[in-house]
Design an enzyme around this catalytic site. Structure first.
Site, PDB file in Angstrom:
ATOM      1  N   HIS A 184     -15.152  -6.982  39.921  1.00 47.11           N
ATOM      2  CA  HIS A 184     -16.077  -5.908  39.536  1.00 47.11           C
ATOM      3  C   HIS A 184     -16.910  -6.285  38.315  1.00 47.11           C
ATOM      4  O   HIS A 184     -17.547  -5.421  37.714  1.00 47.11           O
ATOM      5  CB  HIS A 184     -15.300  -4.616  39.298  1.00 47.11           C
ATOM      6  CG  HIS A 184     -14.537  -4.172  40.511  1.00 47.11           C
ATOM      7  ND1 HIS A 184     -15.167  -3.680  41.629  1.00 47.11           N
ATOM      8  CD2 HIS A 184     -13.216  -4.212  40.796  1.00 47.11           C
ATOM      9  CE1 HIS A 184     -14.256  -3.400  42.553  1.00 47.11           C
ATOM     10  NE2 HIS A 184     -13.071  -3.723  42.063  1.00 47.11           N
ATOM     11  N   CYS A 195      -6.138  -0.946   1.100  1.00 47.07           N
ATOM     12  CA  CYS A 195      -6.128  -0.977  -0.364  1.00 47.07           C
ATOM     13  C   CYS A 195      -4.714  -0.704  -0.876  1.00 47.07           C
ATOM     14  O   CYS A 195      -3.907  -0.079  -0.190  1.00 47.07           O
ATOM     15  CB  CYS A 195      -7.071   0.034  -1.012  1.00 47.07           C
ATOM     16  SG  CYS A 195      -8.765  -0.081  -0.437  1.00 47.07           S
ATOM     17  N   LYS A 249      -3.748  -4.304   6.657  1.00 50.12           N
ATOM     18  CA  LYS A 249      -2.655  -3.593   7.295  1.00 50.12           C
ATOM     19  C   LYS A 249      -2.804  -2.118   6.944  1.00 50.12           C
ATOM     20  O   LYS A 249      -3.227  -1.798   5.835  1.00 50.12           O
ATOM     21  CB  LYS A 249      -1.332  -4.132   6.726  1.00 50.12           C
ATOM     22  CG  LYS A 249      -0.100  -3.727   7.483  1.00 50.12           C
ATOM     23  CD  LYS A 249       0.150  -4.659   8.621  1.00 50.12           C
ATOM     24  CE  LYS A 249       1.432  -4.378   9.361  1.00 50.12           C
ATOM     25  NZ  LYS A 249       1.442  -5.051  10.672  1.00 50.12           N
ATOM     26  N   LYS A 286      -4.209  -9.740  19.855  1.00 51.10           N
ATOM     27  CA  LYS A 286      -3.553 -10.640  18.895  1.00 51.10           C
ATOM     28  C   LYS A 286      -4.382 -11.891  18.692  1.00 51.10           C
ATOM     29  O   LYS A 286      -4.606 -12.330  17.570  1.00 51.10           O
ATOM     30  CB  LYS A 286      -2.160 -10.988  19.431  1.00 51.10           C
ATOM     31  CG  LYS A 286      -1.091 -11.054  18.429  1.00 51.10           C
ATOM     32  CD  LYS A 286      -0.459  -9.742  18.020  1.00 51.10           C
ATOM     33  CE  LYS A 286      -1.415  -8.649  17.641  1.00 51.10           C
ATOM     34  NZ  LYS A 286      -0.829  -7.360  17.484  1.00 51.10           N
ATOM     35  N   ARG A 313      -2.403  -5.079   2.321  1.00 48.01           N
ATOM     36  CA  ARG A 313      -3.103  -3.810   2.561  1.00 48.01           C
ATOM     37  C   ARG A 313      -4.593  -3.907   2.292  1.00 48.01           C
ATOM     38  O   ARG A 313      -5.334  -2.951   2.516  1.00 48.01           O
ATOM     39  CB  ARG A 313      -2.521  -2.737   1.646  1.00 48.01           C
ATOM     40  CG  ARG A 313      -1.050  -2.540   1.877  1.00 48.01           C
ATOM     41  CD  ARG A 313      -0.767  -1.110   2.083  1.00 48.01           C
ATOM     42  NE  ARG A 313       0.501  -0.931   2.744  1.00 48.01           N
ATOM     43  CZ  ARG A 313       0.785   0.117   3.467  1.00 48.01           C
ATOM     44  NH1 ARG A 313      -0.112   1.053   3.658  1.00 48.01           N
ATOM     45  NH2 ARG A 313       1.954   0.248   4.024  1.00 48.01           N
ATOM     46  N   TRP A 327      -9.806  -3.136  -0.002  1.00 56.09           N
ATOM     47  CA  TRP A 327     -10.400  -3.400   1.309  1.00 56.09           C
ATOM     48  C   TRP A 327     -11.693  -2.590   1.311  1.00 56.09           C
ATOM     49  O   TRP A 327     -11.665  -1.364   1.299  1.00 56.09           O
ATOM     50  CB  TRP A 327      -9.472  -2.949   2.431  1.00 56.09           C
ATOM     51  CG  TRP A 327     -10.007  -3.245   3.793  1.00 56.09           C
ATOM     52  CD1 TRP A 327      -9.895  -4.415   4.486  1.00 56.09           C
ATOM     53  CD2 TRP A 327     -10.735  -2.344   4.646  1.00 56.09           C
ATOM     54  NE1 TRP A 327     -10.516  -4.306   5.706  1.00 56.09           N
ATOM     55  CE2 TRP A 327     -11.039  -3.054   5.830  1.00 56.09           C
ATOM     56  CE3 TRP A 327     -11.176  -1.032   4.517  1.00 56.09           C
ATOM     57  CZ2 TRP A 327     -11.753  -2.480   6.876  1.00 56.09           C
ATOM     58  CZ3 TRP A 327     -11.889  -0.461   5.561  1.00 56.09           C
ATOM     59  CH2 TRP A 327     -12.167  -1.189   6.734  1.00 56.09           C
ATOM     60  N   GLU A 332      -2.747  -6.462  24.777  1.00 53.95           N
ATOM     61  CA  GLU A 332      -2.130  -6.797  23.494  1.00 53.95           C
ATOM     62  C   GLU A 332      -2.306  -8.285  23.163  1.00 53.95           C
ATOM     63  O   GLU A 332      -2.590  -8.651  22.014  1.00 53.95           O
ATOM     64  CB  GLU A 332      -0.649  -6.388  23.533  1.00 53.95           C
ATOM     65  CG  GLU A 332       0.167  -6.728  22.317  1.00 53.95           C
ATOM     66  CD  GLU A 332      -0.369  -6.163  20.998  1.00 53.95           C
ATOM     67  OE1 GLU A 332      -1.278  -5.318  21.003  1.00 53.95           O
ATOM     68  OE2 GLU A 332       0.111  -6.621  19.950  1.00 53.95           O
ATOM     69  N   ASN A 363      -7.522   4.819  -3.443  1.00 54.60           N
ATOM     70  CA  ASN A 363      -7.478   4.495  -2.011  1.00 54.60           C
ATOM     71  C   ASN A 363      -8.046   5.692  -1.253  1.00 54.60           C
ATOM     72  O   ASN A 363      -7.736   6.832  -1.601  1.00 54.60           O
ATOM     73  CB  ASN A 363      -6.034   4.298  -1.529  1.00 54.60           C
ATOM     74  CG  ASN A 363      -5.429   3.023  -2.047  1.00 54.60           C
ATOM     75  OD1 ASN A 363      -6.105   2.205  -2.663  1.00 54.60           O
ATOM     76  ND2 ASN A 363      -4.135   2.857  -1.814  1.00 54.60           N
ATOM     77  N   GLY A 364      -8.803   5.436  -0.201  1.00 56.26           N
ATOM     78  CA  GLY A 364      -9.338   6.547   0.597  1.00 56.26           C
ATOM     79  C   GLY A 364     -10.854   6.566   0.528  1.00 56.26           C
ATOM     80  O   GLY A 364     -11.490   5.582   0.115  1.00 56.26           O
ATOM     81  N   GLU A 372      -7.732 -11.174  16.815  1.00 56.18           N
ATOM     82  CA  GLU A 372      -7.513 -10.660  15.465  1.00 56.18           C
ATOM     83  C   GLU A 372      -7.247 -11.771  14.447  1.00 56.18           C
ATOM     84  O   GLU A 372      -7.713 -11.697  13.310  1.00 56.18           O
ATOM     85  CB  GLU A 372      -6.313  -9.708  15.533  1.00 56.18           C
ATOM     86  CG  GLU A 372      -5.909  -9.073  14.243  1.00 56.18           C
ATOM     87  CD  GLU A 372      -4.782  -8.067  14.437  1.00 56.18           C
ATOM     88  OE1 GLU A 372      -4.022  -8.186  15.415  1.00 56.18           O
ATOM     89  OE2 GLU A 372      -4.653  -7.174  13.598  1.00 56.18           O
TER      90      GLU A 372
HETATM   91  O1  M6R Z   1       0.301   1.265  11.539  1.00 56.20           O
HETATM   92  P1  M6R Z   1      -0.183   1.556  12.941  1.00 56.20           P
HETATM   93  O2  M6R Z   1       0.800   1.137  13.982  1.00 56.20           O
HETATM   94  O3  M6R Z   1      -0.624   2.967  13.124  1.00 56.20           O
HETATM   95  O4  M6R Z   1      -1.451   0.641  13.098  1.00 56.20           O
HETATM   96  C1  M6R Z   1      -2.249   0.712  14.243  1.00 56.20           C
HETATM   97  C2  M6R Z   1      -3.223  -0.423  14.286  1.00 56.20           C
HETATM   98  O5  M6R Z   1      -4.065  -0.390  13.170  1.00 56.20           O
HETATM   99  C3  M6R Z   1      -2.523  -1.785  14.328  1.00 56.20           C
HETATM  100  O6  M6R Z   1      -1.638  -1.861  15.394  1.00 56.20           O
HETATM  101  C4  M6R Z   1      -3.557  -2.913  14.441  1.00 56.20           C
HETATM  102  O7  M6R Z   1      -4.220  -2.835  15.655  1.00 56.20           O
HETATM  103  C5  M6R Z   1      -2.885  -4.265  14.263  1.00 56.20           C
HETATM  104  N1  M6R Z   1      -3.551  -5.001  13.249  1.00 56.20           N
HETATM  105  C6  M6R Z   1      -2.840  -5.069  15.514  1.00 56.20           C
HETATM  106  O8  M6R Z   1      -2.175  -6.263  15.331  1.00 56.20           O
END
Ligand code: M6R
Length: 609
Positions: A507, A2, A604, A488, A27, A75, A484, A99-100, A491
């Site tokens: 396994h 947010c 984000k 990516k 955000r 959000w 990772e 926010n929160g 996501e």
């Molecule tokens: O701001 P941060 O690095 O603490 O965020 C951590 C995760 O929320 C962030 O890396 C998230 O997994 C990304 N969207 C991945 O691309």
């Protein structure tokens, strides 16, 4: 998670609110709204489900000349994305954005039901009703009403509040969710993230938890919830406009991937002495004695930051044999009853510096007397302010929800921290020198890769976009890259992608291999090369659709696709391979025509649990 904006001054409030919300849209982007006041008792409240562009259209049809207002991009936490649930929320003459999460909203709601007709499913509407209850139609100052309400609230908040009856002031407060006050010329700006203020002012006050501010166009009064006056520190906003614009790229994600030679250069700047093979990090504020005494390193992060920690742990243990390293996911670690050994230090890793779970772990570890070192990108963020010491990664603003350049810089910053520990512990310089040499050369190697790889990866992406499932494989230092790479891809392209250590195939995961899956294998030419090759053969024997990313010249298995990386790097090739995975996820998402920078359901900076 947010975004909040606010404006009071002599310019058009709607203009700032919309431009600020656009900057904060990364955000949260499922609904948005603004309210402005004309000073004569009329408020213009505009809300939409969906993106800020929709709100912009609505504002264009309802243009005002109002000079004060607040806005929000959401959000969803409580209640679906809808116009009714969008902020600002209203009670009586009061409007509030938040926010929160208000954890005790249900019990508060039950008490307020007789005096306020609830129209949304949000926890925020409870808060505005509570403020209005104490405001008593303007009998008491708005800031007093806000303080009374916040004293009853459990949870996290960053809020901005205005009243039709006090059309010259905005009241803001924070606890666990950031708020910045920008100081302009006869104007005061509010934002939950300084990027909304860039280009308007360079002077800002970052509110601390438990503080409430009443701002007008030319005054800012800050108090604690217990009415103690606070003399605020005015800080400089360091970001410039170009850093938060796309700069000619179609998407922020591509810009951020391509920026890595320069963002990593900034991470290294002034920290590596190539001639003497030494690393110097001032920020952690640990003496040689303290570094020497470290026996256990806990690396705390979420998502990509956690993966960067896993990668760093594989490297650090190669050259620092007498410490144990434990990378942990913050969301799990905060509820574990983990035993923290003597002489532990914790690296707290976060791009945004605001992630709720990571922040909670930081506070817990500090309370246990563990020294905490931040590996943070966002300057002045909550985690950066609360750690005992830290190393900013200086990667510049990361706007795309998928984290890319931060991963590279976080991993390298942590490895550099490991090298300083090793130096202090007297590990032979000849053992550390190859790592330091390669780190120093990494920006150039990345630059070379980014010159050559994009076209071929783009073609690869077109070929594999039809799949719904993917398995990412790697061993040892390539395993965190598999984690990772899978994150990516899932996501942003919504392909169901999972990662496994290649040695785990037999396994269980081998059972998945069929025509609906492709396998994305990271194969650095290192001590486990032959073992990973055996794993690939097992997949091929079962008809797998295998893509291999390798730096080995003589790789010759009959896999479907190969991306060869030509580099002099030996140790850090996995970091280069990760860039291939980043590009792959990007181009597949573009080919599928999905929103690259704002993937569905995400935002984000995860400031709620
Ligand atoms: O701001 P941060 O690095 O603490 O965020 C951590 C995760 O929320 C962030 O890396 C998230 O997994 C990304 N969207 C991945 O691309």
């Amino acid at each position: 998670m947010c975004g909040i904006v606010g404006y009071v001054g002599n310019k058009n409030a709607q203009d700032f609110l919309i431009s600020g919300l656009k900057r904060l849209e990364y955000r949260g982007y499922d609904s948005a709204g603004i309210v402005t006041l004309n000073g004569k008792g009329r408020a213009t409240l505009l809300k939409v489900k969906g993106k800020i562009s929709g709100l912009e259209t609505k504002v264009a049809k309802n243009k005002t000349t109002d000079k004060i207002g607040i806005g929000h991009t959401r959000w969803a936490t409580h209640g679906e994305p809808s116009e009714l649930n969008a902020h600002p929320h209203k009670s009586g003459k009061i409007y509030l954005v938040h926010n929160g999460i208000i954890e005790n909203y249900k019990e508060l709601k039950a008490k307020l039901k007789s005096s306020h007709k609830f129209v949304s499913e949000t926890d925020t509407e409870v808060l505005v009703a509570l403020v209005n209850h104490f405001y008593s139609d303007g009998k008491y100052p708005l800031s007093n009403a806000v303080v009374q309400a916040l004293k009853l609230v459990h949870g996290t908040y960053g809020i901005a509040v205005v009243s039709e009856l006090n059309p010259n002031e905005i009241v803001v407060a924070r606890s666990g969710s950031p708020l910045v006050i920008g100081i302009g010329n006869n104007e005061t700006l509010i934002a939950s993230d300084a990027s909304a203020l860039v280009g308007h002012t360079k002077k800002a006050i970052y509110l601390n938890d438990g503080e409430v501010a009443t701002v007008t166009a030319d005054s800012i009064e800050i108090k604690t919830l217990n009415s103690q006056p606070v003399s605020a520190k005015v800080e400089a906003i360091q970001t410039d406009l170009s850093a938060i614009q796309k700069g000619g790229y179609d998407h922020f994600l591509l810009k951020e991937i391509m920026e890595q030679p320069s963002s990593l250069t900034e991470t290294l700047r002034g920290r590596i002495n190539r001639e003497e093979h030494l690393v110097h990090l001032g920020g952690p504020k640990l003496s040689d004695e303290e570094l020497k005494s470290i026996k256990h390193l806990i690396i705390v992060g979420c998502g990509t930051a956690y993966h960067a920690g896993v990668l760093a742990s594989y490297y650090i243990e190669q050259f620092t044999p007498d410490i144990s390293i434990e990378p942990v996911m913050a969301s799990e670690y905060r509820y574990r009853h983990a035993h923290v050994p003597e002489n532990s230090v914790a690296l707290i890793v976060s791009q945004s510096g605001e992630t709720a779970d990571t922040l909670a772990c930081l506070r817990d570890l500090k309370a246990q007397g563990v020294k905490t070192i931040g590996i943070i990108n966002a300057i002045g963020s909550t985690i950066a302010r609360e750690v005992d010491g830290g190393t900013y990664i200086h990667a510049g603003p990361e706007i795309s929800v998928a984290s890319t350049k931060a991963f590279t810089s976080q991993a390298v910053a942590m490895i550099m921290f490991g090298l300083t520990v090793a130096e202090a512990k007297g590990v032979k310089n000849s053992l550390l020198a190859p790592y330091i040499d390669e780190i120093a050369n990494l920006p150039k190697a990345i630059e070379k890769l980014l010159k050559n790889a994009p076209e071929s990866v783009k073609n690869l992406a077109k070929r594999y976009k039809k799949y719904d499932h993917a398995i990412f494989l790697g061993r040892d230092v390539a395993y965190p890259i598999a984690l990772e790479g899978a994150l990516k891809l899932k996501e942003i392209s919504y392909i169901d992608a999972n990662a496994y250590p290649a040695g785990e195939l037999k396994h269980g995961p081998l059972a998945l291999v069929d025509d609906r899956f492709f396998e994305f294998v990271f194969l650095p030419e290192n001590n486990l090369y032959d073992k990973t090759v055996s794993g690939i053969q097992e997949v091929l024997a079962r008809g797998g659709h295998v893509i291999v990313i390798t730096d080995a010249d003589d790789f010759s298995l009959p896999v479907e696709s190969v991306v060869k990386i030509t580099t002099k790097m030996k140790i850090f090739t996995p970091i280069l391979m990760n860039l291939v995975a980043q590009l792959f996820a990007y181009y597949i998402t573009v080919a599928k025509n999905y929103n690259v920078d704002q993937p569905r359901n995400l935002a984000k900076s995860v400031t709620v649990e």
